[in-house]
Design a protein around this motif. Structure first.
Motif, PDB file in Angstrom:
ATOM      1  N   GLY A 193      71.545 -60.164  71.345  1.00 45.54           N
ATOM      2  CA  GLY A 193      71.205 -60.500  72.713  1.00 45.54           C
ATOM      3  C   GLY A 193      69.885 -61.228  72.877  1.00 45.54           C
ATOM      4  O   GLY A 193      69.389 -61.381  73.996  1.00 45.54           O
ATOM      5  N   LEU A 194      69.309 -61.685  71.755  1.00 42.17           N
ATOM      6  CA  LEU A 194      68.045 -62.407  71.840  1.00 42.17           C
ATOM      7  C   LEU A 194      68.230 -63.789  72.467  1.00 42.17           C
ATOM      8  O   LEU A 194      67.281 -64.329  73.055  1.00 42.17           O
ATOM      9  CB  LEU A 194      67.422 -62.552  70.438  1.00 42.17           C
ATOM     10  N   ILE A 195      69.417 -64.344  72.314  1.00 41.50           N
ATOM     11  CA  ILE A 195      69.719 -65.657  72.871  1.00 41.50           C
ATOM     12  C   ILE A 195      71.219 -65.744  73.072  1.00 41.50           C
ATOM     13  O   ILE A 195      71.995 -65.159  72.303  1.00 41.50           O
ATOM     14  CB  ILE A 195      69.208 -66.784  71.933  1.00 41.50           C
ATOM     15  N   SER A 196      71.638 -66.429  74.118  1.00 44.47           N
ATOM     16  CA  SER A 196      73.065 -66.550  74.408  1.00 44.47           C
ATOM     17  C   SER A 196      73.649 -67.768  73.705  1.00 44.47           C
ATOM     18  O   SER A 196      72.924 -68.670  73.258  1.00 44.47           O
ATOM     19  CB  SER A 196      73.278 -66.676  75.925  1.00 44.47           C
ATOM     20  N   VAL A 197      74.978 -67.790  73.621  1.00 40.76           N
ATOM     21  CA  VAL A 197      75.655 -68.922  72.996  1.00 40.76           C
ATOM     22  C   VAL A 197      75.390 -70.197  73.795  1.00 40.76           C
ATOM     23  O   VAL A 197      75.199 -71.280  73.223  1.00 40.76           O
ATOM     24  CB  VAL A 197      77.165 -68.643  72.886  1.00 40.76           C
ATOM     25  N   ALA A 198      75.363 -70.081  75.118  1.00 43.79           N
ATOM     26  CA  ALA A 198      75.083 -71.248  75.956  1.00 43.79           C
ATOM     27  C   ALA A 198      73.682 -71.796  75.684  1.00 43.79           C
ATOM     28  O   ALA A 198      73.480 -73.017  75.632  1.00 43.79           O
ATOM     29  CB  ALA A 198      75.230 -70.877  77.427  1.00 43.79           C
ATOM     30  N   GLN A 199      72.719 -70.905  75.500  1.00 44.74           N
ATOM     31  CA  GLN A 199      71.361 -71.349  75.194  1.00 44.74           C
ATOM     32  C   GLN A 199      71.283 -71.994  73.809  1.00 44.74           C
ATOM     33  O   GLN A 199      70.528 -72.949  73.609  1.00 44.74           O
ATOM     34  CB  GLN A 199      70.391 -70.168  75.285  1.00 44.74           C
ATOM     35  N   LEU A 200      72.054 -71.469  72.865  1.00 44.24           N
ATOM     36  CA  LEU A 200      72.087 -72.070  71.538  1.00 44.24           C
ATOM     37  C   LEU A 200      72.575 -73.513  71.611  1.00 44.24           C
ATOM     38  O   LEU A 200      72.035 -74.398  70.935  1.00 44.24           O
ATOM     39  CB  LEU A 200      73.000 -71.253  70.611  1.00 44.24           C
ATOM     40  N   ARG A 201      73.596 -73.753  72.422  1.00 43.20           N
ATOM     41  CA  ARG A 201      74.078 -75.123  72.580  1.00 43.20           C
ATOM     42  C   ARG A 201      73.044 -75.991  73.289  1.00 43.20           C
ATOM     43  O   ARG A 201      72.878 -77.173  72.965  1.00 43.20           O
ATOM     44  CB  ARG A 201      75.387 -75.113  73.360  1.00 43.20           C
ATOM     45  N   GLU A 202      72.353 -75.398  74.251  1.00 40.74           N
ATOM     46  CA  GLU A 202      71.366 -76.151  75.022  1.00 40.74           C
ATOM     47  C   GLU A 202      70.165 -76.545  74.168  1.00 40.74           C
ATOM     48  O   GLU A 202      69.577 -77.623  74.348  1.00 40.74           O
ATOM     49  CB  GLU A 202      70.906 -75.311  76.213  1.00 40.74           C
ATOM     50  N   TYR A 203      69.787 -75.667  73.220  1.00 45.36           N
ATOM     51  CA  TYR A 203      68.574 -75.891  72.431  1.00 45.36           C
ATOM     52  C   TYR A 203      68.836 -76.613  71.108  1.00 45.36           C
ATOM     53  O   TYR A 203      67.945 -76.703  70.274  1.00 45.36           O
ATOM     54  CB  TYR A 203      67.901 -74.552  72.128  1.00 45.36           C
ATOM     55  N   ARG A 204      70.030 -77.140  70.905  1.00 42.18           N
ATOM     56  CA  ARG A 204      70.324 -77.772  69.613  1.00 42.18           C
ATOM     57  C   ARG A 204      69.403 -78.961  69.334  1.00 42.18           C
ATOM     58  O   ARG A 204      69.059 -79.216  68.184  1.00 42.18           O
ATOM     59  CB  ARG A 204      71.793 -78.196  69.534  1.00 42.18           C
ATOM     60  N   GLY A 205      68.993 -79.674  70.358  1.00 44.28           N
ATOM     61  CA  GLY A 205      68.088 -80.796  70.149  1.00 44.28           C
ATOM     62  C   GLY A 205      66.748 -80.344  69.601  1.00 44.28           C
ATOM     63  O   GLY A 205      66.165 -81.002  68.715  1.00 44.28           O
ATOM     64  N   TYR A 206      66.248 -79.211  70.115  1.00 44.88           N
ATOM     65  CA  TYR A 206      64.987 -78.673  69.606  1.00 44.88           C
ATOM     66  C   TYR A 206      65.123 -78.233  68.155  1.00 44.88           C
ATOM     67  O   TYR A 206      64.196 -78.384  67.356  1.00 44.88           O
ATOM     68  CB  TYR A 206      64.524 -77.492  70.471  1.00 44.88           C
ATOM     69  N   PHE A 207      66.292 -77.684  67.816  1.00 43.82           N
ATOM     70  CA  PHE A 207      66.490 -77.231  66.438  1.00 43.82           C
ATOM     71  C   PHE A 207      66.530 -78.414  65.478  1.00 43.82           C
ATOM     72  O   PHE A 207      66.058 -78.300  64.349  1.00 43.82           O
ATOM     73  CB  PHE A 207      67.780 -76.413  66.311  1.00 43.82           C
ATOM     74  N   VAL A 208      67.096 -79.531  65.900  1.00 39.90           N
ATOM     75  CA  VAL A 208      67.137 -80.723  65.041  1.00 39.90           C
ATOM     76  C   VAL A 208      65.713 -81.148  64.689  1.00 39.90           C
ATOM     77  O   VAL A 208      65.405 -81.436  63.523  1.00 39.90           O
ATOM     78  CB  VAL A 208      67.898 -81.860  65.735  1.00 39.90           C
ATOM     79  N   VAL A 209      64.834 -81.168  65.700  1.00 38.40           N
ATOM     80  CA  VAL A 209      63.432 -81.524  65.446  1.00 38.40           C
ATOM     81  C   VAL A 209      62.792 -80.508  64.510  1.00 38.40           C
ATOM     82  O   VAL A 209      62.083 -80.867  63.555  1.00 38.40           O
ATOM     83  CB  VAL A 209      62.649 -81.604  66.768  1.00 38.40           C
TER      84      VAL A 209
END
Length: 267
Positions: A193-209
């Protein structure tokens, strides 16, 4: 308000004294150590520490100038370094047994729905670590050493030290093995519950960086090795996002299903 009795805790009555936990932990550690020792004995006989070192050094030796060899600057390095490599290989081969002992130790304290999550994660993390190490050895090393030797002046005779090479190899193996654990980290974070699946999709750009920053820091200063680490991390992140939704449903607690069903019934 429902008067239905709450289901009995499946872990009720399974508590053990602290000393019993210590004894079991000792036994598990002994079994894991025995597994590593057995693999070490087998590898020491065949193919042998020297052959293992030659296998590990092959990607570098293949790109050394003709006539160059690796050197040992320490008197006991020719003896210790192959033994260290044999021990490392023994631990990797015994890793499934080691992780099973860890799993068997913590399993009694887990609910049935939690056990459904832990075992697949243990297996997948083991496989992903091996894949990361294999990817580093069979692809990255060859590209890195080729790049380095292409920039070496002709007046310099390359003669790498075997201890320095071992340190470099271990750091690269750990880096790639850990980087390939991205799906496991993503699934665990989503399940806790630290992060939702929707947030994971939203933050993919930050993860690429972030992936490219990590790759630039821990790999040698060449574009090939950086891309070889960053691109798989991005792909594995997407795999972790896809797996998170499945594992959240797969390891859902029974009371969660009951609460959802009762909520639908009350509408």
């Amino acid at each position: 308000m429902s008067d239905a009795p709450k289901p009995e805790d499946e872990l009720a009555g399974t508590e053990q004294p602290f000393v019993s936990h210590l004894i079991e932990l000792r036994d598990r550690l002994v079994r894991a150590t025995i597994a590593v020792a057995i693999m070490f004995g087998i590898l020491a006989i065949f193919p042998g520490p020297s052959a293992l070192y030659d296998l590990l050094a092959a990607p570098l030796v293949a790109h050394l100038p003709k006539g160059s060899t690796m050197i040992a600057t320490n008197v006991i390095s020719p003896f210790l370094v192959p033994l260290k490599i044999t021990l490392m290989a023994a631990f990797l081969l015994a890793l499934p047994v080691v992780l099973y002992q860890v799993w068997a130790f913590v399993a009694p304290g887990l609910y049935s729905h939690e056990k459904r999550l832990v075992l697949p994660l243990v297996l997948s993390s083991t496989v992903l670590f091996f894949v990361g190490v294999a990817f580093c050895y069979f692809f990255v090393f060859g590209q890195v050493f080729k790049f380095i030797q292409s920039f070496a002046p002709k007046s310099i005779m390359a003669a790498p030290d075997i201890e320095a090479y071992l340190s470099f190899v271990l750091s690269m193996f750990i880096a790639f093995g850990a980087a390939f654990e991205v799906p496991v980290v993503v699934v665990v974070a989503a399940r806790m519950g630290l992060i939702s699946v929707a947030q994971l999709r939203e933050y993919r750009g930050y993860f690429v960086v972030l992936a490219f920053v990590i790759a630039a820091v821990i790999t040698p200063p060449d574009i090939v090795s950086m891309l070889a680490l960053a691109v798989p991390m991005c792909m594995l992140y997407e795999l972790g996002v896809l797996a998170s939704a499945y594992f959240i449903r797969y390891s859902k607690a029974p009371e969660d299903d009951e609460a959802l069903a009762s909520g639908d019934a009350s509408k």
